[in-house]
Design a protein around this motif. Structure first.
Motif, PDB file in Angstrom:
ATOM      1  N   LYS A  97      42.639  70.591   6.468  1.00  0.00           N
ATOM      2  CA  LYS A  97      42.247  71.897   7.006  1.00  0.00           C
ATOM      3  C   LYS A  97      41.394  71.765   8.267  1.00  0.00           C
ATOM      4  N   GLY A  98      41.472  70.610   8.935  1.00  0.00           N
ATOM      5  CA  GLY A  98      40.715  70.413  10.159  1.00  0.00           C
ATOM      6  C   GLY A  98      39.232  70.258   9.927  1.00  0.00           C
ATOM      7  N   LEU A  99      38.853  69.910   8.700  1.00  0.00           N
ATOM      8  CA  LEU A  99      37.421  69.858   8.376  1.00  0.00           C
ATOM      9  C   LEU A  99      36.868  68.442   8.347  1.00  0.00           C
ATOM     10  N   SER A 100      37.686  67.451   8.690  1.00  0.00           N
ATOM     11  CA  SER A 100      37.196  66.079   8.610  1.00  0.00           C
ATOM     12  C   SER A 100      36.367  65.747   9.842  1.00  0.00           C
ATOM     13  N   THR A 101      35.633  64.646   9.724  1.00  0.00           N
ATOM     14  CA  THR A 101      34.798  64.205  10.841  1.00  0.00           C
ATOM     15  C   THR A 101      35.601  63.253  11.716  1.00  0.00           C
ATOM     16  N   MET A 102      35.309  63.291  12.989  1.00  0.00           N
ATOM     17  CA  MET A 102      35.958  62.370  13.911  1.00  0.00           C
ATOM     18  C   MET A 102      34.868  61.585  14.614  1.00  0.00           C
ATOM     19  N   ILE A 103      35.106  60.339  14.882  1.00  0.00           N
ATOM     20  CA  ILE A 103      34.175  59.590  15.729  1.00  0.00           C
ATOM     21  C   ILE A 103      34.745  59.660  17.142  1.00  0.00           C
ATOM     22  N   ASP A 104      33.929  60.151  18.050  1.00  0.00           N
ATOM     23  CA  ASP A 104      34.390  60.391  19.411  1.00  0.00           C
ATOM     24  C   ASP A 104      34.906  59.104  20.043  1.00  0.00           C
ATOM     25  N   TRP A 105      35.894  59.223  20.891  1.00  0.00           N
ATOM     26  CA  TRP A 105      36.455  58.024  21.509  1.00  0.00           C
ATOM     27  C   TRP A 105      35.597  57.515  22.660  1.00  0.00           C
ATOM     28  N   ARG A 106      34.694  58.391  23.173  1.00  0.00           N
ATOM     29  CA  ARG A 106      33.855  57.943  24.284  1.00  0.00           C
ATOM     30  C   ARG A 106      32.736  57.070  23.744  1.00  0.00           C
ATOM     31  N   ASN A 107      32.441  56.004  24.445  1.00  0.00           N
ATOM     32  CA  ASN A 107      31.404  55.087  23.988  1.00  0.00           C
ATOM     33  C   ASN A 107      30.043  55.555  24.456  1.00  0.00           C
ATOM     34  N   ARG A 108      29.649  56.738  24.005  1.00  0.00           N
ATOM     35  CA  ARG A 108      28.335  57.266  24.393  1.00  0.00           C
ATOM     36  C   ARG A 108      27.625  57.783  23.166  1.00  0.00           C
ATOM     37  N   ASP A 109      26.296  57.675  23.182  1.00  0.00           N
ATOM     38  CA  ASP A 109      25.552  58.201  22.051  1.00  0.00           C
ATOM     39  C   ASP A 109      25.221  59.676  22.296  1.00  0.00           C
ATOM     40  N   SER A 110      24.427  60.275  21.390  1.00  0.00           N
ATOM     41  CA  SER A 110      24.219  61.720  21.485  1.00  0.00           C
ATOM     42  C   SER A 110      23.428  62.116  22.724  1.00  0.00           C
ATOM     43  N   TYR A 111      22.736  61.148  23.359  1.00  0.00           N
ATOM     44  CA  TYR A 111      22.015  61.486  24.592  1.00  0.00           C
ATOM     45  C   TYR A 111      22.900  61.341  25.809  1.00  0.00           C
ATOM     46  N   GLY A 112      24.077  60.814  25.636  1.00  0.00           N
ATOM     47  CA  GLY A 112      24.968  60.639  26.767  1.00  0.00           C
ATOM     48  C   GLY A 112      24.861  59.260  27.386  1.00  0.00           C
ATOM     49  N   LYS A 113      24.020  58.411  26.781  1.00  0.00           N
ATOM     50  CA  LYS A 113      23.898  57.057  27.322  1.00  0.00           C
ATOM     51  C   LYS A 113      25.044  56.207  26.789  1.00  0.00           C
ATOM     52  N   SER A 114      25.487  55.259  27.591  1.00  0.00           N
ATOM     53  CA  SER A 114      26.603  54.452  27.107  1.00  0.00           C
ATOM     54  C   SER A 114      26.092  53.420  26.098  1.00  0.00           C
ATOM     55  N   ILE A 115      26.954  53.075  25.174  1.00  0.00           N
ATOM     56  CA  ILE A 115      26.573  52.216  24.059  1.00  0.00           C
ATOM     57  C   ILE A 115      26.691  50.761  24.473  1.00  0.00           C
ATOM     58  N   SER A 117      27.383  46.820  24.672  1.00  0.00           N
ATOM     59  CA  SER A 117      28.647  46.148  24.377  1.00  0.00           C
ATOM     60  C   SER A 117      28.631  45.511  22.995  1.00  0.00           C
ATOM     61  N   GLY A 118      27.426  45.168  22.486  1.00  0.00           N
ATOM     62  CA  GLY A 118      27.335  44.540  21.167  1.00  0.00           C
ATOM     63  C   GLY A 118      27.796  45.466  20.069  1.00  0.00           C
ATOM     64  N   SER A 119      27.363  46.721  20.135  1.00  0.00           N
ATOM     65  CA  SER A 119      27.732  47.623  19.049  1.00  0.00           C
ATOM     66  C   SER A 119      29.058  48.323  19.303  1.00  0.00           C
ATOM     67  N   ARG A 120      29.621  48.070  20.475  1.00  0.00           N
ATOM     68  CA  ARG A 120      30.903  48.704  20.783  1.00  0.00           C
ATOM     69  C   ARG A 120      32.003  48.249  19.829  1.00  0.00           C
ATOM     70  N   ALA A 121      32.004  46.941  19.572  1.00  0.00           N
ATOM     71  CA  ALA A 121      33.038  46.387  18.690  1.00  0.00           C
ATOM     72  C   ALA A 121      32.907  46.979  17.295  1.00  0.00           C
ATOM     73  N   GLN A 122      31.649  47.144  16.876  1.00  0.00           N
ATOM     74  CA  GLN A 122      31.393  47.703  15.561  1.00  0.00           C
ATOM     75  C   GLN A 122      31.924  49.139  15.510  1.00  0.00           C
ATOM     76  N   LEU A 123      31.633  49.880  16.566  1.00  0.00           N
ATOM     77  CA  LEU A 123      32.061  51.275  16.624  1.00  0.00           C
ATOM     78  C   LEU A 123      33.582  51.366  16.605  1.00  0.00           C
ATOM     79  N   TYR A 124      34.218  50.414  17.275  1.00  0.00           N
ATOM     80  CA  TYR A 124      35.672  50.382  17.319  1.00  0.00           C
ATOM     81  C   TYR A 124      36.240  50.226  15.918  1.00  0.00           C
ATOM     82  N   ARG A 125      35.603  49.291  15.163  1.00  0.00           N
ATOM     83  CA  ARG A 125      36.048  49.084  13.780  1.00  0.00           C
ATOM     84  C   ARG A 125      35.809  50.329  12.925  1.00  0.00           C
ATOM     85  N   LEU A 126      34.633  50.930  13.111  1.00  0.00           N
ATOM     86  CA  LEU A 126      34.303  52.140  12.351  1.00  0.00           C
ATOM     87  C   LEU A 126      35.349  53.236  12.597  1.00  0.00           C
TER      88      LEU A 126
END
Lengths: 331, 187
Positions: A97-115, A117-126
């Motif tokens: 019903k379109g109610l699931s969560t999505m992890i944004d494809w942009r590599n930025r945190d909630s402040y707009g700063k880029s993430i 490179s160390g945690s990028r791989a982790q985020l990719y897996r997540l």
């Protein structure tokens, strides 16, 4: 121990389901509110005065109702995107019903700063696992497949949003009642789409649906009859008039031909000429007659191709209509 | 009232299907060889078909010893047809242990006399009991629960009653239909 826990979970799930269905019922009741004075169901929300008014007799049913709309204003798309704090509306056309969560494809945190490179791989897996986990079990996988199939067919036919939504609701109801067992997912999906088109009174013929689906016309018709009987859809037989606008525009005919054809069909229905006749055939014959009467003649062949009937059918219906309605046709 | 009498008079049995058994497993191949006018094509149909001329029926005989008789125009014809088949089988040396004949289905036609507006009937009888899809089939299908039968109504006013197990079922179905239609002011 484990068994007990499983049972508990099941009970909770059941309770939730009951709650949901109760909610839906309450919603339906709200839609069918009646005017206490004249019994009309045409109640209008006047948002400027915050009043619920009966459209028939003018009675103010409710005063000072709450405005459920947003408290902010936006004047263009950008502003709206910025101010809105919610996601897309709920829809039945997506399996969750379109109610699931999505992890944004942009590599930025909630402040707009880029993430980093160390945690990028982790985020990719997540992200990958988030995608995989969205469809949790076989039932849901089937539902997701069926809904994407529905959407594919609807797109191929160019059907609007509300029809897709209605089709998804019909399909979900069929799943809930275990009607899919022993039938193909594609077949039930096509039947649901056919039913939805009729519910929204933009009927498509079985042939049209069959063309974009992977199942035969016969199978769709059979499944549709079964589903509509089991779900008690209570669809009235399609009227030939519903087909007229689509066929006339397909034949590049003007509006006056369309209204003439509708008029012929009204008269035909009054004289009970349509009983037991295929609606597309009757509609095609009426359009054929109307095109001649308005001086924009289309051949029986052309009309037949658009309507998906044979020329013989048109000739037979045309003879019946012309005779019974006293229409004189000079070719 | 007149139409009810008329409709009842017009009832004609078109087909009766009944089943019975001969109480033993049989070798269809050898029977097919010995009975000249029997049809046996295991590739097309697993049973042996034996047709009788008078009364005109067809008996389907299966390997398990079960026999189905179709094509009879009346309940008496079923018995007559089966009797002939059993006699023939007795002649070729199969001793037949007859068991009771049960009627499985009766198909009948009738005429209401006068055209029907199926659209009005579809809405009048309630959309949950009936099935009317002119795009798929020109007739209106009305499923009765009492008697358990299915009636097909056509725009010409003709009826087909199927699924009944006795002549009384068929008559009751026609009566119910005519009363329903009279109640709707359609007749």
């Amino acid at each position: 121990m484990v068994m007990e826990e499983i049972e508990k979970v099941k009970e909770v799930e059941k309770a939730e389901k009951v709650k949901e269905s109760e909610k839906e019922e309450a919603l339906e009741e709200g839609v069918r509110a009646k005017c206490p004075e004249c019994g009309s169901t045409q109640l209008v929300h006047d948002y400027e005065r915050a009043e619920l008014v009966c459209n028939e007799c003018g009675l103010v049913v409710e005063e000072d109702f709450m405005d459920m709309g947003p408290e902010w204003r936006a004047f263009d798309h950008d502003q709206r995107m910025k101010r809105s704090r919610v996601g897309a509306p709920m829809t039945y056309t997506i399996h969750d019903k379109g109610l699931s969560t999505m992890i944004d494809w942009r590599n930025r945190d909630s402040y707009g700063k880029s993430i980093s490179s160390g945690s990028r791989a982790q985020l990719y897996r997540l992200r990958k696992w988030q995608r995989r986990i969205r469809v949790s079990n076989a039932t849901e996988r089937n539902l997701a497949f069926a809904l994407s199939e529905l959407d594919r067919m609807a797109s191929a036919l160019g059907l609007p949003r509300n029809v897709r939504e209605a089709a998804a609701v019909v399909y979900r109801k069929a799943v809930e009642k275990n009607l899919i067992r022993g039938r193909s997912i594609e077949g039930v999906a096509a039947a649901a789409l056919y039913a939805a088109c009729r519910q929204c009174s933009v009927p498509r013929t079985l042939d049209e649906i069959a063309e974009v689906s992977r199942v035969s016309r016969k199978e769709i018709g059979r499944t549709y009859r079964f589903v509509s009987r089991e779900l008690e859809l209570k669809l009235v037989p399609t009227s030939p008039i519903d087909y007229v606008p689509r066929f006339t525009s397909g034949l590049n005919l003007k509006g006056d031909v369309q209204s003439k054809a509708v008029e012929i069909l009204r008269q035909a229905a009054e004289k009970e000429l349509t009983s037991g006749r295929g609606p597309t055939g009757v509609a095609a014959a009426a359009i054929y007659i109307a095109s001649i009467l308005c001086g924009e003649r289309r051949t029986q062949r052309e009309v037949a191709d658009i309507a998906g009937v044979t020329e013989v059918t048109i000739r037979n219906r045309y003879k019946e209509l012309a005779e019974e309605l006293d229409i004189e046709i000079i070719l | 009232m007149l139409s009810l009498v008329h409709a009842k008079k017009s009832i004609r049995i078109e087909n009766v299907v009944a089943s019975t058994a001969i109480g033993q497993e049989i070798d269809l191949k050898s029977i097919a060889r010995r009975l000249k006018d029997a049809e046996y094509e295991p590739k097309r149909f697993p049973g042996l078909v034996y047709r009788t001329k008078n009364p005109k029926t067809a008996a389907l005989i299966f390997r398990s010893g079960k026999v189905v008789c179709t094509g009879a125009k009346s309940v008496e014809d079923v018995a007559g047809g089966l009797e002939k088949v059993f006699k023939k089988m007795g002649e070729i040396g199969i001793d037949v242990k007859e068991s009771p004949i049960t009627i499985q289905n009766i198909v009948a036609s009738a005429d209401i006399g006068g055209e029907l507006n199926l659209n009005a009937i579809a809405i009048g009888l309630g959309l949950e009991n009936i099935e009317y899809e002119p795009e798929q089939f020109p007739g209106l299908v009305y499923r009765l629960s009492e008697p358990r039968a299915v009636v097909l109504l056509f725009g010409s006013g003709k009826l087909v009653i199927t699924g009944g197990k006795s002549i009384e079922d068929v008559e009751a179905a026609v009566e119910k239909i005519t009363r329903d239609l009279e109640g709707l002011d359609i007749l």
